[in-house]
Design a protein around this motif. Sequence first.
Motif, PDB file in Angstrom:
ATOM      1  N   ASN A  18      42.669  37.700  34.167  1.00 11.95           N
ATOM      2  CA  ASN A  18      43.137  36.841  33.075  1.00 11.95           C
ATOM      3  C   ASN A  18      43.054  37.558  31.729  1.00 11.95           C
ATOM      4  OD1 ASN A  18      43.642  34.770  34.830  1.00 11.95           O
ATOM      5  ND2 ASN A  18      41.550  33.956  34.675  1.00 11.95           N
ATOM      6  N   ILE A  60      43.719  37.501  27.158  1.00 13.87           N
ATOM      7  CA  ILE A  60      43.737  36.686  25.930  1.00 13.87           C
ATOM      8  C   ILE A  60      44.616  37.364  24.886  1.00 13.87           C
ATOM      9  CG2 ILE A  60      41.536  35.400  25.973  1.00 13.87           C
ATOM     10  CD1 ILE A  60      40.408  37.659  24.171  1.00 13.87           C
ATOM     11  N   GLU A 119      35.045  35.258  24.986  1.00 13.33           N
ATOM     12  CA  GLU A 119      36.085  34.345  25.474  1.00 13.33           C
ATOM     13  C   GLU A 119      36.792  34.912  26.710  1.00 13.33           C
ATOM     14  OE1 GLU A 119      37.758  32.646  21.513  1.00 13.33           O
ATOM     15  OE2 GLU A 119      39.371  32.635  23.007  1.00 13.33           O
ATOM     16  N   LYS A 171      36.919  33.325  30.437  1.00  8.24           N
ATOM     17  CA  LYS A 171      38.215  33.030  31.080  1.00  8.24           C
ATOM     18  C   LYS A 171      38.287  33.615  32.490  1.00  8.24           C
ATOM     19  CE  LYS A 171      42.651  32.438  29.162  1.00  8.24           C
ATOM     20  NZ  LYS A 171      43.789  32.928  28.402  1.00  8.24           N
ATOM     21  N   ASN A 172      37.488  34.648  32.727  1.00  5.25           N
ATOM     22  CA  ASN A 172      37.488  35.306  34.038  1.00  5.25           C
ATOM     23  C   ASN A 172      36.244  34.970  34.854  1.00  5.25           C
ATOM     24  OD1 ASN A 172      39.870  37.281  34.339  1.00  5.25           O
ATOM     25  ND2 ASN A 172      39.227  37.586  32.225  1.00  5.25           N
TER      26      ASN A 172
END
Length: 322
Positions: A177, A179, A231, A235-236
């Motif tokens: 993922n 960002i 962040e 997210k991962n």
Amino acid sequence: MNSQITAIGVYAPSQVITNDWFADKIETNNEWIISRTGIRERRFTEPDEYTSDICVKAVKNLIAENPGVTTEGVDFIIVGTTTADQVMPSMASQIQNALNIQDAGCLDIMAACAGFVYGIILAKGLIAAGTHKKVLVFGAETLSKFTDFNDRTSCILFGDGAGVALVEASEKSKIYNTITGTDGSHGKDLYLSQHASVVNGEEIVPNGKIHQNGKVVFKWAIQTITNKVGELLSKNALKLEDLDWVILHSANLRIIEAVAQELNVPMDKMLTSIELYGNTSSASIPLAWDLAAKSGKIKKGNKMLLLGFGGGLTYAGVIVEV
Ligand code: COA
């Protein structure tokens, strides 16, 4: 469809520029540059060597160093650069022609020092959409051609270089993922303009050279990047300890040290290119990756966090498995 980075190639121009080179021209010295930036030397392209040229050299190195890898079947070319040879045609189109890659979609992206990571994110998206399978992603700059050598606070920072990643469809997902984000209110703190224009309501100097408010960018980078690493990890569903390596854009060694300290990450986990190549903007992450790979640090299966940030001000981050 999943994707992975299957190979990396770089090109560093042969002209080495030491810190003493500047000491002859402006009021500065080797000690100041090393202590304030970490930079020991950087590379400059020749007067007739442009961004598309060093991209082609990076691909040739990628092919030479990765037996069995070819450009056959490449169906998209993305170039992250702020220092294109010209506005049109794109660098990607020039590379397509130089390497005779047939039927490839071509575009340049302008996301300054975050350009390479933005390119990886776009390549992941193209492959996930099922429309493309084999993408070349470049981060390449000839910053020396856009440097104001009368500005001692910025000219000592920049260098030239090119990196390229081959991103391919894969069974297992090895580009995790991502960002992205931007704070455009800081546009005038780092800009490059060829003609008279207005950024954030203010007229800017249209001399085709890089202008930056170093202190503002420095503070923004440390605060933003420290938060965004956290962040990206959440997210991962990963922790810092799960990462083998962290590659932040090599803007200034002090920025990387400050982020590492805030996050409590040992500096030997941070891979950099700033010492040997200066701030090479979008090329700095692949250059750091290549240095670490060649020194035997990066092993198959390692997890690496890549985070680029710069003019915009914008950032892009991704975690990859090699
Ligand atoms: N040689 C010697 N002295 C210099 C100098 C140089 N090349 N450049 C600036 N100085 C002086 C300044 O004039 C100042 O002197 P003063 O205290 O008498 O006024 C002093 O050194 C400190 O300057 P300052 O601007 O506070 O230095 P700094 O520690 O902030 O470092 C940068 C300057 C540009 C290296 C730093 O701000 C930086 O790296 N910023 C971020 C840049 C960046 O990341 N850009 C790209 C983002 S992608």
